[in-house]
Design a protein around this motif. Structure first.
Motif, PDB file in Angstrom:
ATOM      1  N   GLY A 258      21.015  40.713  22.093  1.00  0.00           N
ATOM      2  CA  GLY A 258      22.350  41.296  22.077  1.00  0.00           C
ATOM      3  C   GLY A 258      22.642  42.125  23.319  1.00  0.00           C
ATOM      4  O   GLY A 258      23.800  42.384  23.637  1.00  0.00           O
ATOM      5  N   GLU A 259      21.589  42.546  24.037  1.00  0.00           N
ATOM      6  CA  GLU A 259      21.790  43.469  25.159  1.00  0.00           C
ATOM      7  C   GLU A 259      21.754  42.794  26.529  1.00  0.00           C
ATOM      8  O   GLU A 259      22.260  43.339  27.498  1.00  0.00           O
ATOM      9  N   VAL A 260      21.128  41.606  26.620  1.00  0.00           N
ATOM     10  CA  VAL A 260      21.003  40.999  27.952  1.00  0.00           C
ATOM     11  C   VAL A 260      22.208  40.131  28.281  1.00  0.00           C
ATOM     12  O   VAL A 260      22.795  39.516  27.405  1.00  0.00           O
ATOM     13  N   PRO A 261      22.602  40.092  29.575  1.00  0.00           N
ATOM     14  CA  PRO A 261      23.659  39.178  30.003  1.00  0.00           C
ATOM     15  C   PRO A 261      23.157  37.745  29.887  1.00  0.00           C
ATOM     16  O   PRO A 261      21.960  37.497  30.043  1.00  0.00           O
ATOM     17  N   TYR A 262      24.071  36.801  29.602  1.00  0.00           N
ATOM     18  CA  TYR A 262      23.691  35.404  29.477  1.00  0.00           C
ATOM     19  C   TYR A 262      23.105  34.888  30.789  1.00  0.00           C
ATOM     20  O   TYR A 262      23.517  35.297  31.868  1.00  0.00           O
ATOM     21  N   ASN A 263      22.149  33.951  30.675  1.00  0.00           N
ATOM     22  CA  ASN A 263      21.596  33.223  31.822  1.00  0.00           C
ATOM     23  C   ASN A 263      20.938  34.107  32.891  1.00  0.00           C
ATOM     24  O   ASN A 263      21.095  33.892  34.085  1.00  0.00           O
ATOM     25  N   THR A 264      20.236  35.142  32.456  1.00  0.00           N
ATOM     26  CA  THR A 264      19.396  35.938  33.353  1.00  0.00           C
ATOM     27  C   THR A 264      17.935  35.634  32.992  1.00  0.00           C
ATOM     28  O   THR A 264      17.682  35.044  31.942  1.00  0.00           O
ATOM     29  N   PRO A 265      16.973  36.008  33.869  1.00  0.00           N
ATOM     30  CA  PRO A 265      15.559  35.723  33.540  1.00  0.00           C
ATOM     31  C   PRO A 265      15.167  36.276  32.166  1.00  0.00           C
ATOM     32  O   PRO A 265      14.469  35.610  31.395  1.00  0.00           O
ATOM     33  N   HIS A 266      15.613  37.479  31.865  1.00  0.00           N
ATOM     34  CA  HIS A 266      15.282  38.090  30.575  1.00  0.00           C
ATOM     35  C   HIS A 266      15.821  37.244  29.424  1.00  0.00           C
ATOM     36  O   HIS A 266      15.149  36.998  28.427  1.00  0.00           O
ATOM     37  N   TYR A 267      17.068  36.761  29.594  1.00  0.00           N
ATOM     38  CA  TYR A 267      17.706  35.904  28.590  1.00  0.00           C
ATOM     39  C   TYR A 267      16.883  34.630  28.373  1.00  0.00           C
ATOM     40  O   TYR A 267      16.562  34.258  27.237  1.00  0.00           O
ATOM     41  N   TYR A 268      16.497  33.984  29.482  1.00  0.00           N
ATOM     42  CA  TYR A 268      15.678  32.776  29.374  1.00  0.00           C
ATOM     43  C   TYR A 268      14.332  33.082  28.733  1.00  0.00           C
ATOM     44  O   TYR A 268      13.815  32.285  27.946  1.00  0.00           O
ATOM     45  N   ALA A 269      13.775  34.250  29.066  1.00  0.00           N
ATOM     46  CA  ALA A 269      12.467  34.622  28.507  1.00  0.00           C
ATOM     47  C   ALA A 269      12.548  34.717  26.983  1.00  0.00           C
ATOM     48  O   ALA A 269      11.602  34.344  26.275  1.00  0.00           O
ATOM     49  N   LEU A 270      13.688  35.201  26.474  1.00  0.00           N
ATOM     50  CA  LEU A 270      13.832  35.293  25.022  1.00  0.00           C
ATOM     51  C   LEU A 270      13.854  33.899  24.389  1.00  0.00           C
ATOM     52  O   LEU A 270      13.399  33.714  23.255  1.00  0.00           O
ATOM     53  N   PHE A 271      14.375  32.924  25.140  1.00  0.00           N
ATOM     54  CA  PHE A 271      14.351  31.561  24.615  1.00  0.00           C
ATOM     55  C   PHE A 271      12.942  30.970  24.635  1.00  0.00           C
ATOM     56  O   PHE A 271      12.628  30.094  23.826  1.00  0.00           O
ATOM     57  N   VAL A 272      12.101  31.446  25.558  1.00  0.00           N
ATOM     58  CA  VAL A 272      10.696  31.025  25.514  1.00  0.00           C
ATOM     59  C   VAL A 272      10.076  31.483  24.195  1.00  0.00           C
ATOM     60  O   VAL A 272       9.400  30.710  23.508  1.00  0.00           O
ATOM     61  N   ILE A 273      10.354  32.745  23.817  1.00  0.00           N
ATOM     62  CA  ILE A 273       9.848  33.240  22.538  1.00  0.00           C
ATOM     63  C   ILE A 273      10.382  32.378  21.397  1.00  0.00           C
ATOM     64  O   ILE A 273       9.650  31.994  20.487  1.00  0.00           O
ATOM     65  N   GLY A 274      11.690  32.061  21.471  1.00  0.00           N
ATOM     66  CA  GLY A 274      12.300  31.228  20.435  1.00  0.00           C
ATOM     67  C   GLY A 274      11.625  29.871  20.346  1.00  0.00           C
ATOM     68  O   GLY A 274      11.363  29.362  19.253  1.00  0.00           O
ATOM     69  N   LEU A 275      11.316  29.299  21.509  1.00  0.00           N
ATOM     70  CA  LEU A 275      10.672  27.980  21.545  1.00  0.00           C
ATOM     71  C   LEU A 275       9.274  28.041  20.919  1.00  0.00           C
ATOM     72  O   LEU A 275       8.902  27.188  20.115  1.00  0.00           O
ATOM     73  N   VAL A 276       8.508  29.079  21.290  1.00  0.00           N
ATOM     74  CA  VAL A 276       7.159  29.241  20.730  1.00  0.00           C
ATOM     75  C   VAL A 276       7.240  29.378  19.207  1.00  0.00           C
ATOM     76  O   VAL A 276       6.491  28.749  18.448  1.00  0.00           O
ATOM     77  N   LEU A 277       8.221  30.174  18.764  1.00  0.00           N
ATOM     78  CA  LEU A 277       8.435  30.396  17.328  1.00  0.00           C
ATOM     79  C   LEU A 277       8.754  29.082  16.622  1.00  0.00           C
ATOM     80  O   LEU A 277       8.211  28.765  15.557  1.00  0.00           O
ATOM     81  N   PHE A 278       9.652  28.311  17.239  1.00  0.00           N
ATOM     82  CA  PHE A 278      10.063  27.022  16.674  1.00  0.00           C
ATOM     83  C   PHE A 278       8.869  26.084  16.555  1.00  0.00           C
ATOM     84  O   PHE A 278       8.642  25.468  15.510  1.00  0.00           O
ATOM     85  N   VAL A 279       8.070  26.010  17.628  1.00  0.00           N
ATOM     86  CA  VAL A 279       6.916  25.102  17.616  1.00  0.00           C
ATOM     87  C   VAL A 279       5.905  25.549  16.559  1.00  0.00           C
ATOM     88  O   VAL A 279       5.373  24.733  15.798  1.00  0.00           O
ATOM     89  N   MET A 280       5.662  26.877  16.465  1.00  0.00           N
ATOM     90  CA  MET A 280       4.698  27.372  15.475  1.00  0.00           C
ATOM     91  C   MET A 280       5.126  27.021  14.052  1.00  0.00           C
ATOM     92  O   MET A 280       4.342  26.477  13.268  1.00  0.00           O
ATOM     93  N   THR A 281       6.381  27.325  13.704  1.00  0.00           N
ATOM     94  CA  THR A 281       6.827  27.035  12.339  1.00  0.00           C
ATOM     95  C   THR A 281       6.874  25.533  12.099  1.00  0.00           C
ATOM     96  O   THR A 281       6.562  25.069  11.005  1.00  0.00           O
ATOM     97  N   PHE A 282       7.263  24.772  13.128  1.00  0.00           N
ATOM     98  CA  PHE A 282       7.318  23.318  12.982  1.00  0.00           C
ATOM     99  C   PHE A 282       5.943  22.763  12.632  1.00  0.00           C
ATOM    100  O   PHE A 282       5.797  21.964  11.716  1.00  0.00           O
ATOM    101  N   LEU A 283       4.916  23.232  13.351  1.00  0.00           N
ATOM    102  CA  LEU A 283       3.559  22.744  13.100  1.00  0.00           C
ATOM    103  C   LEU A 283       3.086  23.131  11.703  1.00  0.00           C
ATOM    104  O   LEU A 283       2.530  22.308  10.974  1.00  0.00           O
TER     105      LEU A 283
END
Lengths: 322, 283
Positions: A280-305
């Motif tokens: 909610g605090e980071v501007p869209y499409n900044t490194p920090h924003y992308y980094a949060l999507f890395v966390i989301g991706l890891v989360l998605f893969v973990m629950t998927f498995l």
């Protein structure tokens, strides 16, 4: 598009009826078959939607996470435990501590919920009277319906002071608090699915055991539970998936301190909570924003498995039953 | 230790585990309803928050949750219903069907915060819907989709095969048979599933955090393109983000009670519809 097609059909249908000649019946039947085919295709498209959504989630998460891998580097994410994206000099994006925190509360929750949940399921399926079942089953459904934000709220107002008093600490918002709440949240999944598995054990197994002179406890412990084991394990995996992905309860009850720790009385910050706090605090499409999507991706893969494994266990188990 | 003693002890343990689980539920319900009841009033339900949310009511949050749920239902129910019709009436066993079912099961296991991320990228950014009631409603719609499909399919399963065969034997096309002889009997069951899905969606917080829920709004939303306040998010803010947390604790309890009350009311009405419907199918 479907509607227009149907209307066209009706127009041609009306024409063919007024035409009354024999030749019109043939294209008529063909058109009706075509219409049926179109309808089937329409429903198929809706059926495929689930695949599109699941695939879409993965693709979009990956696309948004990819720039982070490029700019920050794969090794920093998985090789460092320092998560400090707001540092002015050198932001740090290590997610190890977040992963460890998530695993801690998840395992803590399972340690509490598995014995309790399986025992409760065994009671409902093997010992409860029909009237008791009529109360217990809706009660479990109600427990499942309680929103995570309400559970998190109770973590703050009830569990927090209780833990502080019992352990003599100033603040009860820690990993243990999160584990207790997640245990409560995963109980309904574990109970209802374990109960299904226990109920699916053929009656003849139990009757054979009883006929050989075993009492009800021995039958339960040595026949029913072992035969239902794969179903019970699948239910535990599903409960685990829910615990890994749970956001609001851990966000509210674990204190949110992103440091590497293995102590259940320390404040921690899970992957889900990190996304919830920072997106909610980071501007869209900044490194920090992308980094949060890395966390989301890891989360998605973990629950998927986790879900996939539970799925495979269940399928294997159904095949054996047949 | 005799065998008899072990048996007694074992079942006693199982019984105490069950009592403990019930106790959790009891404590949760008792705490929320006993402490929430003291602030509940007509004013609390119909007024906006006042004095930096330390006084007044929660009307905008109730309205927001209601509007978002409406979008969710409008979006998810037709899609879920059509998908269920495909899976139960049209599909043939094969790879596609197995893949669809696998996708549905996995979708229901995707964490709600991940749906939130997906909603931000797809609806807020790519479709330019902004942070709005519409974006949040659509995100929650995707979240409820697997439950809606499963519930609608369960409802279709309860319609006897002979209903379809009767229509087909009289020369009806497949779609005509489904429309006249299957769907009318499956609707009450579908309704149950839809209400239960709605109850779950109404309590979700993580997916709406970044897709449209607002901390505080001085005005009510005018269209579906506006931001909104929501009951679960309001409870989160009042219990963690507010500058005077202890002062607003009663209001937080009141909000929790309204949210929980709403969800339990929805769940009970679904159970009621289900039991009436079962009686009708028997009779």
């Amino acid at each position: 598009m479907e509607r227009r097609n149907e209307m066209q059909m009706e127009v041609t249908l009306a024409e063919s009826v007024s035409g009354e000649s024999k030749e019109t019946t043939l294209p008529d039947a063909r058109k009706r078959r075509l219409k049926e085919k179109m309808i089937e295709k329409f429903f198929l498209l809706n059926g495929l939607l689930a695949i599109f959504v699941l695939g879409g989630i993965f693709v979009l998460l990956f696309l948004k996470a990819f720039p982070a891998f490029q700019e920050i580097g794969f090794s920093q994410f998985f090789g460092s435990a320092v998560w400090n994206p707001n540092s002015y000099s050198t932001p740090k994006y290590g997610i190890l501590s977040l992963i460890v925190s998530t695993l801690m509360v998840t395992l803590g929750a399972l340690a509490l919920a598995v014995p309790l949940g399986v025992a409760c399921a065994a009671y409902i399926s093997e010992a409860a009277s029909p009237r008791a079942k009529e109360i217990l089953k809706p009660a479990i459904e109600i427990l499942a319906a309680i929103p995570s934000v309400v559970v998190g709220f109770l973590g703050i107002v009830l569990v927090n002071p209780a833990l502080a008093r019992v352990f003599g600490i100033s603040n009860g918002l820690n990993a243990l608090n999160g584990s207790i709440l997640l245990a409560i949240m995963s109980l309904p999944t574990i109970i209802s699915l374990s109960e299904d598995a226990l109920r699916a054990v053929p009656r003849s197994y139990k009757e054979a055991s009883l006929a050989l002179g075993a009492n009800r406890w021995q039958t339960l412990a040595r026949v029913s539970v072992p035969s239902a084991l794969s179903g019970i394990i699948a239910s535990i995996m599903l409960g685990m998936g829910r615990a890994i992905g749970e956001t609001m309860t851990v966000l509210m009850a674990t204190g949110n301190a992103p440091a590497l720790t293995f102590n259940f009385l320390d404040a921690i910050q899970t992957m889900t909570a990190t996304i919830a706090i920072e997106l909610g605090e980071v501007p869209y499409n900044t490194p920090h924003y992308y980094a949060l999507f890395v966390i989301g991706l890891v989360l998605f893969v973990m629950t998927f498995l986790v879900n996939l494994v539970s799925d495979l266990i269940l399928q294997k188990y159904q095949e054996v039953e047949r | 230790m005799s065998k008899k003693f072990v048996e007694r002890l074992g079942f006693l343990l199982l019984f105490s585990a069950t009592v403990l689980v019930l106790l959790f539920l009891g404590v949760i319900l008792f705490d929320i309803f006993s402490k929430g009841a003291s602030v509940l009033s007509w004013k609390f339900l119909t007024q906006p928050p006042k004095q930096g949310m330390t006084e007044g009511g929660i009307f905008p949050a109730i309205l927001g949750t209601f509007s978002v749920s409406l979008i969710t239902v409008i979006f998810a129910v037709p899609l879920g219903m059509f998908a269920a019709i495909y899976l139960h009436e049209y599909t043939r066993p094969g790879r596609t069907t197995r893949l669809i079912r696998l996708a549905i099961r996995n979708l229901s296991g995707v964490p709600s915060i991940v749906y939130g991320l997906f909603g931000v990228v797809l609806f807020v950014q790519m479709f330019h819907l902004g942070t709005s009631i519409l974006s949040a409603g659509l995100t929650l719609g995707l979240l409820t989709l697997p439950w809606t499909i499963t519930a609608c399919e369960e409802a279709l399963k309860t319609v006897p095969k002979s209903y379809r065969e009767g229509a087909l034997a009289l020369g009806a096309t497949k779609w005509y048979a489904i429309r006249t002889n299957v769907l009318p009997y499956a609707v009450p069951g579908m309704l149950t599933g839809v209400i239960l899905g709605l109850a779950r969606a109404a309590g979700e917080t993580a997916p709406i955090l970044f897709t449209g829920a607002a901390f505080f709004l001085p005005h009510l939303p005018k269209s579906v393109m506006d931001q909104f306040m929501a009951l679960p998010y309001h409870l989160y803010i009042l219990s963690t983000q507010h500058h005077a947390i202890d002062k607003v604790r009663p209001i937080a309890y009141g909000t929790a009670m309204v949210l929980l009350g709403l969800i339990l009311a929805l769940s009970f009405s679904a159970i009621w519809v289900r039991s009436r419907y079962r009686q009708r199918m028997k009779g």
